[in-house]
Design a protein around this motif. Structure first.
Motif, PDB file in Angstrom:
ATOM      1  N   ALA A 234      33.718  50.476  27.135  1.00  0.00           N
ATOM      2  CA  ALA A 234      34.525  51.023  26.037  1.00  0.00           C
ATOM      3  C   ALA A 234      34.845  49.984  24.978  1.00  0.00           C
ATOM      4  CB  ALA A 234      35.809  51.626  26.594  1.00  0.00           C
ATOM      5  N   GLY A 235      34.875  48.717  25.355  1.00  0.00           N
ATOM      6  CA  GLY A 235      35.147  47.671  24.386  1.00  0.00           C
ATOM      7  C   GLY A 235      34.097  47.582  23.293  1.00  0.00           C
ATOM      8  N   ASP A 236      32.870  48.010  23.603  1.00  0.00           N
ATOM      9  CA  ASP A 236      31.773  47.940  22.633  1.00  0.00           C
ATOM     10  C   ASP A 236      31.746  49.121  21.671  1.00  0.00           C
ATOM     11  OD1 ASP A 236      30.831  45.575  23.670  1.00  0.00           O
ATOM     12  OD2 ASP A 236      29.249  46.496  24.873  1.00  0.00           O
ATOM     13  N   ILE A 237      32.473  50.195  21.975  1.00  0.00           N
ATOM     14  CA  ILE A 237      32.346  51.402  21.156  1.00  0.00           C
ATOM     15  C   ILE A 237      33.648  51.785  20.461  1.00  0.00           C
ATOM     16  CG2 ILE A 237      30.424  52.314  22.525  1.00  0.00           C
ATOM     17  CD1 ILE A 237      32.471  54.216  23.874  1.00  0.00           C
ATOM     18  N   ALA A 238      34.589  50.855  20.397  1.00  0.00           N
ATOM     19  CA  ALA A 238      35.861  51.137  19.725  1.00  0.00           C
ATOM     20  C   ALA A 238      35.607  51.566  18.286  1.00  0.00           C
ATOM     21  CB  ALA A 238      36.750  49.902  19.755  1.00  0.00           C
ATOM     22  N   PHE A 239      36.322  52.596  17.821  1.00  0.00           N
ATOM     23  CA  PHE A 239      36.095  53.077  16.462  1.00  0.00           C
ATOM     24  C   PHE A 239      36.627  52.120  15.412  1.00  0.00           C
ATOM     25  CE2 PHE A 239      40.284  54.813  17.517  1.00  0.00           C
ATOM     26  CZ  PHE A 239      41.019  54.588  16.360  1.00  0.00           C
ATOM     27  N   MET A 240      37.574  51.239  15.811  1.00  0.00           N
ATOM     28  CA  MET A 240      38.175  50.314  14.849  1.00  0.00           C
ATOM     29  C   MET A 240      38.599  49.042  15.565  1.00  0.00           C
ATOM     30  SD  MET A 240      41.536  51.057  12.489  1.00  0.00           S
ATOM     31  CE  MET A 240      42.555  49.745  11.837  1.00  0.00           C
ATOM     32  N   GLU A 241      38.256  47.905  14.959  1.00  0.00           N
ATOM     33  CA  GLU A 241      38.662  46.615  15.506  1.00  0.00           C
ATOM     34  C   GLU A 241      39.228  45.746  14.381  1.00  0.00           C
ATOM     35  OE1 GLU A 241      35.932  44.940  18.797  1.00  0.00           O
ATOM     36  OE2 GLU A 241      34.595  46.080  17.486  1.00  0.00           O
ATOM     37  N   THR A 242      40.343  45.076  14.670  1.00  0.00           N
ATOM     38  CA  THR A 242      40.956  44.146  13.728  1.00  0.00           C
ATOM     39  C   THR A 242      41.354  42.879  14.475  1.00  0.00           C
ATOM     40  OG1 THR A 242      43.150  45.115  14.089  1.00  0.00           O
ATOM     41  CG2 THR A 242      41.859  45.993  12.255  1.00  0.00           C
ATOM     42  N   GLU A 243      41.367  41.760  13.758  1.00  0.00           N
ATOM     43  CA  GLU A 243      41.761  40.494  14.371  1.00  0.00           C
ATOM     44  C   GLU A 243      43.268  40.407  14.559  1.00  0.00           C
ATOM     45  OE1 GLU A 243      40.036  37.908  15.662  1.00  0.00           O
ATOM     46  OE2 GLU A 243      38.253  39.156  15.420  1.00  0.00           O
ATOM     47  N   THR A 244      44.020  41.039  13.659  1.00  0.00           N
ATOM     48  CA  THR A 244      45.475  41.064  13.760  1.00  0.00           C
ATOM     49  C   THR A 244      45.937  42.509  13.889  1.00  0.00           C
ATOM     50  OG1 THR A 244      45.609  41.030  11.336  1.00  0.00           O
ATOM     51  CG2 THR A 244      45.800  38.925  12.476  1.00  0.00           C
ATOM     52  N   PRO A 245      47.094  42.759  14.498  1.00  0.00           N
ATOM     53  CA  PRO A 245      47.532  44.133  14.754  1.00  0.00           C
ATOM     54  C   PRO A 245      47.597  44.986  13.488  1.00  0.00           C
ATOM     55  CG  PRO A 245      48.900  42.573  15.961  1.00  0.00           C
ATOM     56  CD  PRO A 245      48.040  41.763  15.047  1.00  0.00           C
ATOM     57  N   ALA A 246      47.185  46.250  13.637  1.00  0.00           N
ATOM     58  CA  ALA A 246      47.264  47.226  12.556  1.00  0.00           C
ATOM     59  C   ALA A 246      48.185  48.357  13.015  1.00  0.00           C
ATOM     60  CB  ALA A 246      45.881  47.769  12.211  1.00  0.00           C
ATOM     61  N   ASP A 247      49.028  48.832  12.120  1.00  0.00           N
ATOM     62  CA  ASP A 247      49.979  49.891  12.452  1.00  0.00           C
ATOM     63  C   ASP A 247      49.486  51.229  11.910  1.00  0.00           C
ATOM     64  OD1 ASP A 247      51.795  48.185  13.733  1.00  0.00           O
ATOM     65  OD2 ASP A 247      52.635  47.573  11.789  1.00  0.00           O
ATOM     66  N   LEU A 248      49.533  52.239  12.763  1.00  0.00           N
ATOM     67  CA  LEU A 248      49.055  53.570  12.392  1.00  0.00           C
ATOM     68  C   LEU A 248      50.100  54.316  11.570  1.00  0.00           C
ATOM     69  CD1 LEU A 248      47.112  56.039  12.718  1.00  0.00           C
ATOM     70  CD2 LEU A 248      48.342  56.546  14.856  1.00  0.00           C
ATOM     71  N   TYR A 249      49.690  54.790  10.390  1.00  0.00           N
ATOM     72  CA  TYR A 249      50.487  55.742   9.623  1.00  0.00           C
ATOM     73  C   TYR A 249      50.034  57.168   9.918  1.00  0.00           C
ATOM     74  CZ  TYR A 249      52.611  52.144   6.631  1.00  0.00           C
ATOM     75  OH  TYR A 249      53.328  51.082   6.159  1.00  0.00           O
ATOM     76  N   TYR A 250      48.718  57.364   9.907  1.00  0.00           N
ATOM     77  CA  TYR A 250      48.189  58.711  10.082  1.00  0.00           C
ATOM     78  C   TYR A 250      46.724  58.642  10.484  1.00  0.00           C
ATOM     79  CZ  TYR A 250      46.517  63.414   8.904  1.00  0.00           C
ATOM     80  OH  TYR A 250      45.938  64.658   8.969  1.00  0.00           O
ATOM     81  N   GLN A 251      46.322  59.549  11.393  1.00  0.00           N
ATOM     82  CA  GLN A 251      44.910  59.673  11.748  1.00  0.00           C
ATOM     83  C   GLN A 251      44.632  61.077  12.234  1.00  0.00           C
ATOM     84  OE1 GLN A 251      42.644  56.452  13.711  1.00  0.00           O
ATOM     85  NE2 GLN A 251      42.327  57.888  15.396  1.00  0.00           N
TER      86      GLN A 251
END
Length: 259
Positions: A234-251
């Motif tokens: 699952a680590g290879d197929i993540a839909f989104m990756e960031t180096e620093t934390p990202a906060d969800l507003y809407y998805q």
């Protein structure tokens, strides 16, 4: 079958605005992308090939503190589906070189730890019949429980807790298959009928000379899926990756059939 996909994402980014995305439907056998568009506000986009050359990944260099994204696609799924119990396991010495790596354990799929269990539980079966029995066991024994796992949850963790979401079901399916010498990889898809609708993870196993999609959650049929990306776990197929934390507003993710 034609399906329509509509994805909307809005995230607050950390200090590093570079985002890696795997959300575009792959142009690959069994599915034809009729149309697709993606729009990301205040962003420079670079595309690279996905794992094994399947699909694409997007490097999004966002110049705003928020990433606002919209992806829409219409896909004709032409995949032919064979009954698993009609398919045979290929001898290891006949496997293509790019398939061999999906026989081995990976960071989140400790397939070597399942040798004894799968032999006791499924040893009387072979090939696709064994895969079908594994799929049915996972669907029956696991409880689909959002929030019960995270990005570091491995197949062993899921087997112990008997809880998880689609990524955990897929990793356990791959662990079982690899333990009996059948190559298996994790796949991200858009799936018709997935509830709640989201990016969905399934497994893909190598039988009778080809890859075959298997959803151990039981929510989506192989001919109702549009493949996005593949990987070892699952680590290879993540839909989104960031180096620093990202906060969800809407998805939101919507997958609908075209009448």
């Amino acid at each position: 079958m034609q399906i329509q996909i509509d994805v909307a994402m809005d995230y607050a980014l950390g200090v590093d605005p570079l985002v890696n995305l795997a959300i575009e439907v792959a142009r690959t056998d069994g599915q034809d992308v009729i149309s697709d568009t993606i729009a990301i506000d205040y962003c420079t986009v670079t595309r690279v090939a996905g794992e094994g050359g399947l699909g694409t990944r997007i490097w999004a260099d966002v110049t705003s503190p928020r990433m606002v994204l919209r992806y829409q696609a219409t896909v004709d799924v032409t995949r032919e589906v064979s009954a698993l119990d009609t398919l045979a396991a290929d001898p290891r010495q006949e496997l293509p070189g790019d398939v061999l790596s999906f026989l081995r354990p990976s960071r989140l799929i400790e397939s070597h730890s399942f040798l004894g269990f799968v032999e006791r539980r499924f040893g009387h079966l072979s090939g696709g019949a064994k895969i079908a029995a594994m799929r049915d066991w996972i669907e029956a024994e696991m409880e689909y429980l959002p929030g019960s796992s995270n990005a570091t949850t491995s197949a062993i963790d899921s087997f112990a807790s008997r809880q998880g979401v689609c990524r955990d079901y897929a990793q356990l399916m791959c662990a079982f298959a690899r333990a009996v010498g059948i190559p298996a990889r994790c796949v991200s898809v858009y799936g018709l009928g997935v509830d709640p609708q989201d990016f969905h993870a399934v497994a893909q196993v190598w039988l009778s000379g080809g890859w075959h999609l298997v959803d151990p959650t039981g929510m989506a049929r192989p001919d109702h899926m549009a493949v996005i990306a593949v990987g070892r776990d699952a680590g290879d197929i993540a839909f989104m990756e960031t180096e620093t934390p990202a906060d969800l507003y809407y998805q939101s993710v919507s997958v609908m059939s075209v009448a």
